[in-house]
Design an enzyme around this catalytic site. Structure first.
Site, PDB file in Angstrom:
ATOM      1  N   ASP A  79      -2.439  -1.713  10.640  1.00 37.40           N
ATOM      2  CA  ASP A  79      -2.628  -1.541   9.255  1.00 37.40           C
ATOM      3  C   ASP A  79      -3.221  -2.623   8.510  1.00 37.40           C
ATOM      4  OD1 ASP A  79      -1.608   0.874   9.072  1.00 37.40           O
ATOM      5  OD2 ASP A  79       0.345   0.484   8.124  1.00 37.40           O
ATOM      6  N   LYS A 138       0.750  -1.270   0.100  1.00 38.64           N
ATOM      7  CA  LYS A 138      -0.030   0.059   0.105  1.00 38.64           C
ATOM      8  C   LYS A 138       0.910   1.316   0.051  1.00 38.64           C
ATOM      9  CE  LYS A 138       0.893   1.320   4.359  1.00 38.64           C
ATOM     10  NZ  LYS A 138       1.521   2.542   4.779  1.00 38.64           N
TER      11      LYS A 138
END
Length: 314
Positions: free
Chosen positions: A141, A15
């Site tokens: 996350d 990401k």
């Protein structure tokens, strides 16, 4: 993949943070954040095999990656098994391509991939909310990687609100030959703010993350690039650049190579550049390989991926 089989191969995507706002320290000691995160095509490959024996065994093709309970993929399997009251044997094989200490979320992504893969293998059919809750027990996350695509993330990272996917956008990732400690970055940002070197976001001010949500409906690459160029920001860049000026040099080189915008990834040390065409991205990557601002750099050409792509299990 046939759900009745006992093996699965899951792609574990990296990401970038298009925006990262650090709001301050929470009562639990974590920092509150608001961020717009985006899944990208750079990925590890996770192979899962259910076996006998009740033991989780993890291996990786990169010797420096831990293979014990400290690995988030191992921890994710343990948390899922504990939540269901089961103890099957499990072999996890990680083929790494996402560099460590880069701000790309490789460990958290691996954990989410294990949760998704086991959900399919064991035919659990867990709701996304439950899988995110399990992921939050593993790492801040992980819930984002359960959801994937483009998303607004808040709290300490455990609250994830999906946004419309941005158009596919070519990207170059440059990882310099050093990492940046995430805990150090947050501590140094706190010190810089206390000294008045960096402004702090308060509840009275609209964050950059919330502003970008207003643009999340853009439908073309051109509108996305124009909007993101003026909105990209990362509060953790300043402490990272203070310690490693090379990060600023990489950003400047990406812009000079044709990137429409460039930003440090998460807590660093990797930097991403957004490009309008694949050809421009590949040319920029080639120029980095030929004459990097610091050596040895790892350079990847990739693109943004949609939510559907990010969570798909073949």
């Amino acid at each position: 993949m046939n759900p009745s089989t006992k093996s699965a191969v899951v792609r574990s995507f990296a990401k970038v943070n298009l925006i990262l706002d650090v709001l301050g320290t929470r009562p639990d000691g974590y920092h509150a954040i608001e961020s717009v995160m985006q899944t990208i095509g750079l990925h590890d490959t996770i192979s899962l095999t259910i076996s006998e024996g009740g033991t989780i065994r993890l291996s990786c093709d990169v010797p420096s990656i831990p293979t014990d309970e400290s690995n988030l993929a191992h921890r994710a399997a343990s948390v899922l098994f504990e939540s269901r009251g089961i103890s099957p044997g499990l072999d996890i094989r990680i083929e790494k391509r996402i560099p460590a200490e880069a701000g790309l979320g490789g460990g958290s992504s691996n954990a989410a991939a294990v949760l998704r893969g086991l959900d399919r293998l064991l035919e659990l059919r867990l709701p996304c909310e439950e899988m995110c809750a399990l992921g939050a027990r593993v790492g801040s996350d992980v819930p984002f990687f359960v959801v994937g695509g483009t998303a607004f993330v808040s709290g300490r990272g455990e609250r994830v609100d999906p946004l419309p996917d941005i158009p596919p956008m070519p990207m170059v990732i440059v990882k310099p030959p050093f990492g940046v400690s995430t805990p150090w970055s947050y501590r140094r940002l706190d010190e810089m703010r206390a000294a008045g070197d960096q402004s702090e976001v308060t509840g009275e001010r609209e964050t950059a993350s919330r502003r970008i949500v207003e643009y999340a409906g853009f439908r073309t690459l051109q509108s996305a690039v124009c909007s993101l160029r003026s909105l990209l920001s990362n509060d953790l860049e300043a402490p990272a650049i203070e310690q490693h000026p090379e990060i600023e040099e990489i950003k400047a080189t990406l812009i000079a190579s044709g990137a429409s915008a460039a930003l440090m990834c998460g807590s660093g040390s990797a930097v991403f550049g957004l490009f309008e065409t694949d050809d421009r991205a590949r040319a920029a990557a080639d120029s980095f390989v030929a004459a990097p601002p610091c050596r040895p750099c790892l350079v990847f050409v990739t693109r943004t991926v949609t939510r559907e792509e990010a969570v798909r299990i073949e």
